[in-house]
Design a protein around this motif. Structure first.
Motif, PDB file in Angstrom:
ATOM      1  N   ALA A 376       0.868  -1.268  -0.084  1.00 60.24           N
ATOM      2  CA  ALA A 376       0.035   0.037   0.005  1.00 60.24           C
ATOM      3  C   ALA A 376       0.777   1.254   0.193  1.00 60.24           C
ATOM      4  O   ALA A 376       0.324   2.275  -0.634  1.00 60.24           O
ATOM      5  CB  ALA A 376      -0.979  -0.017   1.333  1.00 60.24           C
ATOM      6  N   LYS A 377       1.977   1.069   0.456  1.00 61.42           N
ATOM      7  CA  LYS A 377       2.879   2.445   0.790  1.00 61.42           C
ATOM      8  C   LYS A 377       3.678   2.721  -0.634  1.00 61.42           C
ATOM      9  O   LYS A 377       3.962   3.717  -1.072  1.00 61.42           O
ATOM     10  CB  LYS A 377       4.121   1.990   1.694  1.00 61.42           C
ATOM     11  CG  LYS A 377       4.879   3.405   1.796  1.00 61.42           C
ATOM     12  CD  LYS A 377       5.776   2.998   2.820  1.00 61.42           C
ATOM     13  CE  LYS A 377       6.962   4.093   3.052  1.00 61.42           C
ATOM     14  NZ  LYS A 377       7.964   3.955   4.112  1.00 61.42           N
ATOM     15  N   ALA A 378       3.938   1.374  -1.507  1.00 61.95           N
ATOM     16  CA  ALA A 378       4.693   1.494  -2.672  1.00 61.95           C
ATOM     17  C   ALA A 378       3.695   1.772  -3.647  1.00 61.95           C
ATOM     18  O   ALA A 378       4.043   2.396  -4.882  1.00 61.95           O
ATOM     19  CB  ALA A 378       5.336   0.257  -2.915  1.00 61.95           C
ATOM     20  N   ILE A 379       2.490   1.280  -3.750  1.00 58.22           N
ATOM     21  CA  ILE A 379       1.648   1.509  -5.012  1.00 58.22           C
ATOM     22  C   ILE A 379       0.466   2.180  -4.401  1.00 58.22           C
ATOM     23  O   ILE A 379      -0.445   1.744  -3.511  1.00 58.22           O
ATOM     24  CB  ILE A 379       1.412   0.206  -5.578  1.00 58.22           C
ATOM     25  CG1 ILE A 379       2.550  -0.665  -5.945  1.00 58.22           C
ATOM     26  CG2 ILE A 379       0.449   0.394  -6.804  1.00 58.22           C
ATOM     27  CD1 ILE A 379       2.220  -2.066  -6.575  1.00 58.22           C
ATOM     28  N   VAL A 380       0.213   3.385  -5.091  1.00 58.36           N
ATOM     29  CA  VAL A 380      -0.872   4.527  -4.600  1.00 58.36           C
ATOM     30  C   VAL A 380      -1.556   4.680  -5.833  1.00 58.36           C
ATOM     31  O   VAL A 380      -1.325   5.237  -6.807  1.00 58.36           O
ATOM     32  CB  VAL A 380      -0.263   5.550  -3.939  1.00 58.36           C
ATOM     33  CG1 VAL A 380      -1.522   6.447  -3.480  1.00 58.36           C
ATOM     34  CG2 VAL A 380       0.467   5.296  -2.611  1.00 58.36           C
TER      35      VAL A 380
END
Length: 506
Positions: A376-380
């Motif tokens: 979730a942090k890497a792909i927004v």
């Protein structure tokens, strides 16, 4: 959407075409033999190990035809291959096995010490060795395959987002993450390689980078197999064998700059013409201008690219014209990739304004194995935040400046080590160079250059400093210079900056 079994198609369309050549042994496999042996492996896993769709199988081995048989065999039953980095310690490998929880481990006979230790320490039900004889009650690969019927097993039509294998990141910034590699990612990368690299059925590639690395499997092993070409497999890089193959058999490949350097220093390099090579590519790190010139004298234009494990990997690949006219550029994003450059507030940057590179497209990973927070942090909103600093020029050609974590601030100014390293590489006597930020009472941080000189050359600290002063703003010039024999590199050929900071950061 779903993916069709392209290996089986290859065996149907050109059964006698050579698919794989093991450089070390000289063994060749046709597409029909390759598909049949992959089917034998799949049948053994299914019937003897009771492996089901979604179960993991780990492999600790050097590049070989058997490795690819395992990869494509897993695809036939929906198993997930966990590609282990053989350069890691047993303790590091144990952590990855604990994370991925494979049912079994296959290991090479030259890695048997590590393999046996892992079988004893990890919760593994099964083990297998790649070698001539079984060892310590661990069955041997060929004996296991001989138990199968020999009937070809077609791969089901898997969905594009279904996981085929796991590639773990190097872990230089923390706990290694298992990057999901889907069937769709592999096909999209193959299509991009065809569109921008011209990969086709007549191509032969030399697989040198290890298969636990995305560059080993996908630049250009899987694309060449997708098209029906031939892959020469090198278990570990051997400059003597490599230069002979490049001069006689190979048409396309991707090497890291260090490999280009080793080949250019070979005594036969000056005499060989490499007439069959049509597309040499480079990635993993910036390639020195001096090396580009050396290969240019042979009529070879090295095409520079950029990619990540999370992107399958190809994002950028220069064409011939850009490679020559814009040294340092990685070109425009390939056909099936979208990119943006954004500032710290997420706003799109303007031309030549530096910011973080974002990537979106069907070749981007769905995420990390069992790490929803990291995903979730890497792909927004579908965009992969890479952590790389980039900019683009008026023509839309991109330049990768550096990793954001490698940047340091000197006197309030941002310094990107890769920019300084590119300037250092302009000096003919420099074989390897890396720049890190170190603390300084006056400026907060300043640069320290760690340099390995080419054999037979001599440069002083003054030579280095003066050259940088002629090319760079004063705050970018390294305040400290250290000469070493060689820089530490990981298996993908990248300099291990954390290791340099640990040794030289004071």
């Amino acid at each position: 959407m779903f993916i069709i079994d392209w290996l089986s198609k290859g065996a149907d369309h050109h059964p006698d075409k050579v698919a794989l050549v093991d450089v070390e042994t000289g063994k060749e496999l046709s597409y029909l033999e390759f598909d049949t042996r992959a089917s034998r492996f799949a049948e053994f896993l299914r019937d003897q190990w009771q492996i089901k769709k979604g179960d993991r199988v780990a492999v600790l081995a050097h590049n070989s035809s058997e490795y690819l048989e395992m990869l494509y065999g897993c695809a036939k039953i929906g198993a997930i291959l966990v590609c282990l980095n053989w350069r890691l310690s047993v303790a590091e490998l144990e952590a990855i096995l604990a994370d991925s929880e494979p049912s079994g481990l296959i290991f090479g006979k030259d890695l048997s010490e590590q393999g046996k230790a892992l079988l004893q320490s990890a919760l593994l039900r099964y083990g297998m060795i790649l070698g001539e004889t079984a060892a310590d009650n661990v069955p041997e690969y060929e004996a296991c395959l001989s138990q199968s019927s020999g009937r070809r097993i077609p791969m089901p039509n898997w969905g594009t987002d279904e996981t085929w294998h796991l590639l773990y990141t190097s872990g230089t910034t923390g706990k290694p993450k298992g990057v999901l590699q889907t069937y769709g990612m592999v096909v999209i990368n193959a299509v991009n390689s065809m569109l921008h690299g011209g990969i086709n059925q007549q191509d032969t590639t030399l697989a040198v980078l290890p298969f636990f690395h995305t560059g080993g499997l996908n630049l250009f092993t899987n694309p060449v197999l997708f098209c029906g070409g031939t892959v020469y497999l090198m278990r570990q890089f051997d400059v003597d064998r490599a230069i002979e193959l490049l001069n006689s058999k190979i048409t396309t490949f991707l090497f890291v700059p260090a490999i280009y350097q080793f080949i250019s220093q070979h005594p036969k390099f000056k005499d060989y013409q490499f007439k069959n090579i049509r597309m040499p590519a480079a990635g993993g790190a910036p390639i020195p201008h001096s090396l580009l010139q050396e290969y240019g004298k042979k009529g070879l234009t090295i095409r520079c690219g950029f990619g990540m494990t999370e992107t399958g990997p190809t994002v950028f690949l220069t064409d011939d014209e850009t490679s020559v006219k814009k040294v340092g550029s990685v070109g425009k994003p390939v056909r099936l990739v979208e990119t943006r450059v954004v500032d710290s507030k997420g706003r799109d940057c303007k031309v030549k304004e530096r910011g973080e590179l974002l990537i979106r497209g069907p070749g981007v990973t769905p995420g990390y194995w069992r790490m929803p927070e990291a995903t979730a942090k890497a792909i927004v909103d579908g965009w992969l935040y890479t952590g790389d600093i980039a900019y683009f020029d008026d023509d839309g050609d991109y330049y990768i400046v550096d990793r954001s974590k490698d940047m340091f601030i000197s006197g309030g100014e941002n310094v990107y080590p890769a920019e300084v390293e590119n300037v250092l590489y302009q000096l003919a006597g420099i074989k390897e160079a890396a720049v890190i930020g170190v603390s300084d009472d006056k400026w907060g941080e300043v640069g320290k250059a760690i340099i390995a000189l080419a054999p037979g050359t001599s440069l002083s600290v003054g030579d280095i400093t003066q050259h940088c002063r002629n090319q760079l703003a004063a705050y970018k010039v390294p305040k400290h210079v250290v000469f070493v024999e060689a820089l530490p590199r990981n298996a993908s050929g990248k300099v291990e900056k954390p290791q340099l900071r640990k040794i030289y950061g004071n």
